[in-house]
Design a protein around this motif. Structure first.
Motif, mmCIF file in Angstrom:
data_model
loop_
_atom_site.group_PDB
_atom_site.id
_atom_site.type_symbol
_atom_site.label_atom_id
_atom_site.label_comp_id
_atom_site.label_asym_id
_atom_site.label_seq_id
_atom_site.Cartn_x
_atom_site.Cartn_y
_atom_site.Cartn_z
ATOM 1 N N ASP A 76 -28.434 8.856 60.083
ATOM 2 C CA ASP A 76 -29.421 9.970 59.909
ATOM 3 C C ASP A 76 -30.682 10.111 60.748
ATOM 4 O O ASP A 76 -31.253 11.144 61.116
ATOM 5 C CB ASP A 76 -29.898 9.593 58.392
ATOM 6 C CG ASP A 76 -28.852 9.767 57.346
ATOM 7 O OD1 ASP A 76 -27.875 10.472 57.558
ATOM 8 O OD2 ASP A 76 -28.980 9.253 56.244
ATOM 9 N N GLU A 77 -31.111 8.895 61.470
ATOM 10 C CA GLU A 77 -32.171 8.929 62.262
ATOM 11 C C GLU A 77 -31.877 9.481 63.571
ATOM 12 O O GLU A 77 -32.640 10.133 64.166
ATOM 13 C CB GLU A 77 -32.467 7.501 62.415
ATOM 14 C CG GLU A 77 -33.305 6.607 61.202
ATOM 15 C CD GLU A 77 -34.607 7.155 60.968
ATOM 16 O OE1 GLU A 77 -35.124 7.938 61.753
ATOM 17 O OE2 GLU A 77 -35.154 6.829 59.798
ATOM 18 N N LEU A 78 -30.651 9.237 63.909
ATOM 19 C CA LEU A 78 -30.244 9.778 65.164
ATOM 20 C C LEU A 78 -29.924 11.314 65.093
ATOM 21 O O LEU A 78 -30.321 12.337 66.218
ATOM 22 C CB LEU A 78 -28.665 9.084 65.730
ATOM 23 C CG LEU A 78 -28.690 7.566 65.990
ATOM 24 C CD1 LEU A 78 -27.595 7.090 66.372
ATOM 25 C CD2 LEU A 78 -29.676 7.339 67.130
ATOM 26 N N VAL A 79 -29.340 11.810 64.058
ATOM 27 C CA VAL A 79 -29.417 13.291 63.822
ATOM 28 C C VAL A 79 -30.822 13.914 63.969
ATOM 29 O O VAL A 79 -30.775 15.082 64.385
ATOM 30 C CB VAL A 79 -28.592 13.475 62.293
ATOM 31 C CG1 VAL A 79 -28.590 14.865 62.101
ATOM 32 C CG2 VAL A 79 -27.130 13.171 62.881
ATOM 33 N N ASP A 80 -31.667 13.252 63.261
ATOM 34 C CA ASP A 80 -33.175 13.633 63.024
ATOM 35 C C ASP A 80 -33.395 13.921 64.471
ATOM 36 O O ASP A 80 -34.171 14.679 64.736
ATOM 37 C CB ASP A 80 -33.730 12.672 62.259
ATOM 38 C CG ASP A 80 -35.087 13.250 61.625
ATOM 39 O OD1 ASP A 80 -35.435 14.528 61.578
ATOM 40 O OD2 ASP A 80 -36.024 12.656 61.889
ATOM 41 N N LEU A 81 -33.383 12.898 65.283
ATOM 42 C CA LEU A 81 -33.868 12.695 66.584
ATOM 43 C C LEU A 81 -33.400 13.965 67.443
ATOM 44 O O LEU A 81 -34.142 14.653 68.308
ATOM 45 C CB LEU A 81 -33.777 11.556 67.296
ATOM 46 C CG LEU A 81 -34.278 11.454 68.712
ATOM 47 C CD1 LEU A 81 -34.885 10.241 69.085
ATOM 48 C CD2 LEU A 81 -33.059 11.573 69.910
ATOM 49 N N VAL A 82 -32.060 14.064 67.390
ATOM 50 C CA VAL A 82 -31.534 15.173 68.189
ATOM 51 C C VAL A 82 -31.938 16.431 67.632
ATOM 52 O O VAL A 82 -32.075 17.311 68.441
ATOM 53 C CB VAL A 82 -29.850 15.295 68.005
ATOM 54 C CG1 VAL A 82 -29.075 16.627 68.352
ATOM 55 C CG2 VAL A 82 -29.287 14.057 68.641
ATOM 56 N N GLN A 83 -32.103 16.789 66.500
ATOM 57 C CA GLN A 83 -32.736 17.934 65.939
ATOM 58 C C GLN A 83 -34.011 18.336 66.345
ATOM 59 O O GLN A 83 -34.178 19.240 66.924
ATOM 60 C CB GLN A 83 -32.783 17.995 64.319
ATOM 61 C CG GLN A 83 -33.396 19.083 63.648
ATOM 62 C CD GLN A 83 -33.147 18.865 61.964
ATOM 63 O OE1 GLN A 83 -32.147 18.441 61.556
ATOM 64 N NE2 GLN A 83 -34.351 19.087 61.262
ATOM 65 N N HIS A 96 -35.534 17.006 68.964
ATOM 66 C CA HIS A 96 -35.408 16.839 70.393
ATOM 67 C C HIS A 96 -35.078 18.574 71.071
ATOM 68 O O HIS A 96 -35.661 19.186 71.772
ATOM 69 C CB HIS A 96 -34.634 15.844 71.305
ATOM 70 C CG HIS A 96 -34.490 16.260 72.649
ATOM 71 N ND1 HIS A 96 -35.459 15.967 73.586
ATOM 72 C CD2 HIS A 96 -33.355 16.670 73.467
ATOM 73 C CE1 HIS A 96 -35.134 16.163 74.896
ATOM 74 N NE2 HIS A 96 -33.846 16.509 74.804
ATOM 75 N N ALA A 97 -34.022 18.972 70.298
ATOM 76 C CA ALA A 97 -33.618 20.472 70.541
ATOM 77 C C ALA A 97 -34.727 21.333 70.320
ATOM 78 O O ALA A 97 -34.885 22.246 71.104
ATOM 79 C CB ALA A 97 -32.600 20.707 69.924
ATOM 80 N N ALA A 98 -35.376 21.283 69.076
ATOM 81 C CA ALA A 98 -36.518 22.098 68.832
ATOM 82 C C ALA A 98 -37.612 22.027 69.851
ATOM 83 O O ALA A 98 -38.250 23.044 70.333
ATOM 84 C CB ALA A 98 -36.942 21.651 67.368
ATOM 85 N N SER A 99 -38.092 20.824 70.177
ATOM 86 C CA SER A 99 -39.111 20.595 71.145
ATOM 87 C C SER A 99 -38.847 21.220 72.632
ATOM 88 O O SER A 99 -39.632 21.887 73.295
ATOM 89 C CB SER A 99 -39.300 19.277 71.536
ATOM 90 O OG SER A 99 -38.312 18.497 72.268
ATOM 91 N N GLN A 100 -37.564 21.528 72.668
ATOM 92 C CA GLN A 100 -37.124 22.171 74.147
ATOM 93 C C GLN A 100 -36.510 23.629 74.011
ATOM 94 O O GLN A 100 -36.045 24.166 74.753
ATOM 95 C CB GLN A 100 -35.835 21.466 74.736
ATOM 96 C CG GLN A 100 -36.014 19.982 75.107
ATOM 97 C CD GLN A 100 -37.006 19.692 76.137
ATOM 98 O OE1 GLN A 100 -37.940 20.508 76.567
ATOM 99 N NE2 GLN A 100 -36.935 18.781 76.836
#
Length: 248
Positions: free
Chosen positions: A79-86, A88-92
């Motif tokens: 869950d934490e990794l999915v949140d981070l990927v999400q 990171h993609a939004a920030s870029q």
């Protein structure tokens, strides 16, 4: 780039810090987050002027010993990794073709401490999974209402003398959330301000007594966890930053 660097490092610290006491040697969660971000950045593909597509399906390979340690955390780490990927993609300003899935796999060919990420674009629908993060624990929110309080009858029980037995509730209709105080003695705060009832945006912070409760919405592939396949509502895509591809 300085602000972005600080933002990304903060995400890594959040994930690594949550599990720092669990791992004293071998692969660290922060190394997985770095590997996932590198994979996303490397595979980013410009498909039009306003659309940069990145992978949404990830297989994280590691040594069997590291895999055993990581798997001991259950779904919390994923869950934490999915949140981070999400995030990171939004920030870029990247976009996905569908929901995010991350799988951890043992690989006999990798030594302890090493990690390899494979990825691909998988077109599909998105399931939004709402959760409450409380003191390092994650509670899924079911459709309807989730009661938070000190009493054993609450869905999310707080060990907090400042909380009433039935203090507040979070309502979820499948696409939007609301928080409502249930006539508590000490009141409820939302992002630092007193609240009786309000719409609950992703990453909002509910404060009850000394307890800090973070509302999150995770984007996952529909059907990945046995959930029915359903399209993400357009309003929710907008709330999450609008980084889902038009072809989902």
């Amino acid at each position: 780039m300085g602000l972005l660097d600080n933002f990304e490092k903060g995400l890594e610290r959040a994930v690594n810090g949550a599990f720092a006491k669990t791992f004293r040697s071998g692969l660290q969660p922060v190394e997985i987050t770095s590997a996932l971000k590198r994979e996303i950045d490397t595979k980013a593909a410009v498909v039009s002027r306003d659309r940069v597509l990145v992978p949404n399906n990830f297989t994280v390979r590691m040594s069997p010993a590291d895999h055993e340690h990581m798997s001991s955390l259950g779904p919390t780490l994923i869950d934490e990794l999915v949140d981070l990927v999400q995030r990171h993609a939004a920030s870029q300003h990247f976009q996905f073709a569908g929901g995010i899935t991350i799988a951890l796999r043992p690989d006999e060919g990798l030594s302890v401490g090493l990690v390899q990420v494979d990825s691909q674009n998988v077109k599909g629908q998105v399931a939004w999974t709402p959760v409450l993060d409380v003191d390092g624990k994650r509670y899924p929110i079911l459709k309807g209402r989730t009661v938070i309080g000190r009493g054993s009858e609450a869905d999310v029980t707080l060990d907090d003398s400042g909380a009433s037995r039935r203090h507040a509730e979070v309502q979820w209709d499948g696409s939007r959330a609301r928080v409502r105080d249930l006539g508590s003695t000490n009141g409820t705060q939302l992002n630092g301000a007193p609240v009786k009832e309000s719409i609950l945006e992703p990453d909002s912070v509910i404060t009850i007594g000394r307890s800090r409760i973070v509302f999150r919405v995770l984007a996952q592939a529909a059907g990945a966890a046995g959930e029915p396949r359903r399209a993400a509502p357009a309003t929710q895509r907008h709330d999450m930053g609008g980084f889902w591809g038009a072809g989902e």
